[in-house]
Design an enzyme around this catalytic site. Sequence first.
Site, mmCIF file in Angstrom:
data_model
loop_
_atom_site.group_PDB
_atom_site.id
_atom_site.type_symbol
_atom_site.label_atom_id
_atom_site.label_comp_id
_atom_site.label_asym_id
_atom_site.label_seq_id
_atom_site.Cartn_x
_atom_site.Cartn_y
_atom_site.Cartn_z
ATOM 1 N N ARG A 1 -38.066 0.661 23.170
ATOM 2 C CA ARG A 1 -38.575 0.623 22.310
ATOM 3 C C ARG A 1 -38.865 -1.164 22.523
ATOM 4 O O ARG A 1 -38.843 -2.225 22.789
ATOM 5 C CB ARG A 1 -37.524 0.361 20.255
ATOM 6 C CG ARG A 1 -38.233 0.361 19.518
ATOM 7 C CD ARG A 1 -37.360 -0.223 18.516
ATOM 8 N NE ARG A 1 -36.313 -1.167 18.728
ATOM 9 C CZ ARG A 1 -35.615 -1.855 17.442
ATOM 10 N NH1 ARG A 1 -36.010 -0.939 16.295
ATOM 11 N NH2 ARG A 1 -35.063 -2.398 16.927
ATOM 12 N N THR B 1 -43.675 -5.344 18.707
ATOM 13 C CA THR B 1 -43.962 -4.441 17.597
ATOM 14 C C THR B 1 -42.730 -3.411 16.987
ATOM 15 O O THR B 1 -43.035 -2.977 16.382
ATOM 16 C CB THR B 1 -45.586 -3.526 18.440
ATOM 17 O OG1 THR B 1 -44.971 -2.385 19.150
ATOM 18 C CG2 THR B 1 -46.183 -4.550 19.368
ATOM 19 N N ASP C 1 -27.777 -4.485 19.851
ATOM 20 C CA ASP C 1 -28.300 -3.584 21.291
ATOM 21 C C ASP C 1 -26.986 -2.349 21.876
ATOM 22 O O ASP C 1 -26.481 -3.297 22.437
ATOM 23 C CB ASP C 1 -28.739 -4.454 21.741
ATOM 24 C CG ASP C 1 -30.000 -3.927 22.464
ATOM 25 O OD1 ASP C 1 -29.433 -2.776 23.194
ATOM 26 O OD2 ASP C 1 -31.535 -4.064 22.276
ATOM 27 N N ASP D 1 -27.411 -2.796 25.535
ATOM 28 C CA ASP D 1 -27.186 -3.587 26.106
ATOM 29 C C ASP D 1 -25.660 -4.118 26.288
ATOM 30 O O ASP D 1 -24.930 -4.076 27.044
ATOM 31 C CB ASP D 1 -27.499 -5.161 25.560
ATOM 32 C CG ASP D 1 -28.485 -5.088 26.181
ATOM 33 O OD1 ASP D 1 -29.406 -4.612 26.769
ATOM 34 O OD2 ASP D 1 -29.976 -6.258 24.989
HETATM 35 O O1 LIG Z 1 -35.150 3.706 15.828
HETATM 36 P P1 LIG Z 1 -36.306 3.091 16.932
HETATM 37 O O2 LIG Z 1 -37.276 1.591 16.361
HETATM 38 O O3 LIG Z 1 -37.014 3.930 17.378
HETATM 39 O O4 LIG Z 1 -35.049 2.591 17.325
HETATM 40 C C1 LIG Z 1 -33.976 3.312 18.313
HETATM 41 C C2 LIG Z 1 -33.988 3.175 19.031
HETATM 42 O O5 LIG Z 1 -33.661 1.467 20.207
HETATM 43 C C3 LIG Z 1 -33.238 1.775 20.749
HETATM 44 O O6 LIG Z 1 -33.577 1.848 22.711
HETATM 45 P P2 LIG Z 1 -34.118 0.548 23.483
HETATM 46 O O7 LIG Z 1 -35.489 0.902 23.237
HETATM 47 O O8 LIG Z 1 -32.916 -0.639 23.224
HETATM 48 O O9 LIG Z 1 -33.756 1.048 25.210
HETATM 49 P P3 LIG Z 1 -32.519 0.957 25.420
HETATM 50 O O10 LIG Z 1 -31.818 2.564 25.594
HETATM 51 O O11 LIG Z 1 -33.359 0.781 27.176
HETATM 52 O O12 LIG Z 1 -32.228 -0.805 25.580
HETATM 53 C C4 LIG Z 1 -32.228 3.187 20.795
HETATM 54 O O13 LIG Z 1 -31.040 3.207 21.932
HETATM 55 C C5 LIG Z 1 -33.143 3.672 20.235
HETATM 56 O O14 LIG Z 1 -33.766 4.681 21.529
HETATM 57 O O1 LIG Z 2 -29.832 -1.961 15.895
HETATM 58 C C1 LIG Z 2 -30.049 -1.384 16.560
HETATM 59 C C2 LIG Z 2 -31.682 -0.826 16.721
HETATM 60 C C3 LIG Z 2 -32.364 -0.610 17.688
HETATM 61 N N1 LIG Z 2 -31.650 -0.301 18.241
HETATM 62 C C4 LIG Z 2 -30.628 -1.017 19.014
HETATM 63 O O2 LIG Z 2 -29.640 -0.397 19.980
HETATM 64 N N2 LIG Z 2 -30.036 -1.317 17.573
HETATM 65 MG MG LIG Z 3 -31.619 -1.866 23.867
#
Ligand SMILES: O=P(O)(O)OC[C@H]1O[C@H](OP(=O)(O)OP(=O)(O)O)[C@H](O)[C@@H]1O
Ligand SMILES: O=c1cc[nH]c(=O)[nH]1
Ligand SMILES: [Mg+2]
Length: 212
Positions: A107, A111, A203, A206
Amino acid sequence: MDKIKNFHVLDHPLIQHKLTIIRDENCGTREFREVVNEIAELMVYEVSRDMPLEEVEIKTPVSKTTQKRLAGKKVVVAPILRAGIGMVDGVLELIPSAKVGHIGMYRDEETLKPHEYFVKMPDQLEDREIIVVDPMLATGGSAIMAVDALKKRGAKRIKFVCLVAAPEGVEVFAKAHSDVEIYAASLDDCLNEDGYIVPGLGDAGDRLFGTK
Ligand SMILES: O=P(O)(O)OC[C@H]1O[C@H](OP(=O)(O)OP(=O)(O)O)[C@H](O)[C@@H]1O
Ligand SMILES: O=c1cc[nH]c(=O)[nH]1
Ligand SMILES: [Mg+2]
């Protein structure tokens, strides 16, 4: 939030208890990883309630008999990278013969729009039961795009399992894919101005991988 037919909260006491552990900012990476998998395992017990069975001939010490067993090879667990990986072992604990497909998505922090960077799924998706896993359903953008990617490749039966969902994301996702049953351990309050779920757990990627 009004009742949404294809959205279900799995709030078994054990799930609530474990979710509280990982929400705590003092929960370290090792415990976070362990407990995310434990919650995924508890959730998949409920989610697999209508999984397909096949008949099998066996012999007990007493007689021959036809019994049922899970058509496990038909099941695919599909984590949305990265954070979804944290739930895979929990699912495989209960359905060890499931195949694993990966959906790479991140994500954009500004944006909040999702970007697809990798998809690798088993063949014959049209015949399989797919359980998409991702701990977080925030705006719903990643979940919608992940299911779009699966349907484009022929998938017909898809479930989505997350730990924490925001009402904003549930509403758009449930509407965009009304044929997908969505399961969450908790429906939280809202999104904050940075697109994080409140109270949420921060997150998830992370915290699972120790990248912050
Ligand atoms: O519903 P949304 O607004 O799309 O957000 C949710 C997404 O954000 C996070 O991933 P992230 O993009 O942080 O990637 P990561 O798992 O690699 O940290 C989470 O694990 C979802 O995939
Ligand atoms: O709260 C949130 C939203 C998006 N992705 C995450 O990991 N945590
Ligand atoms: Mg993430």
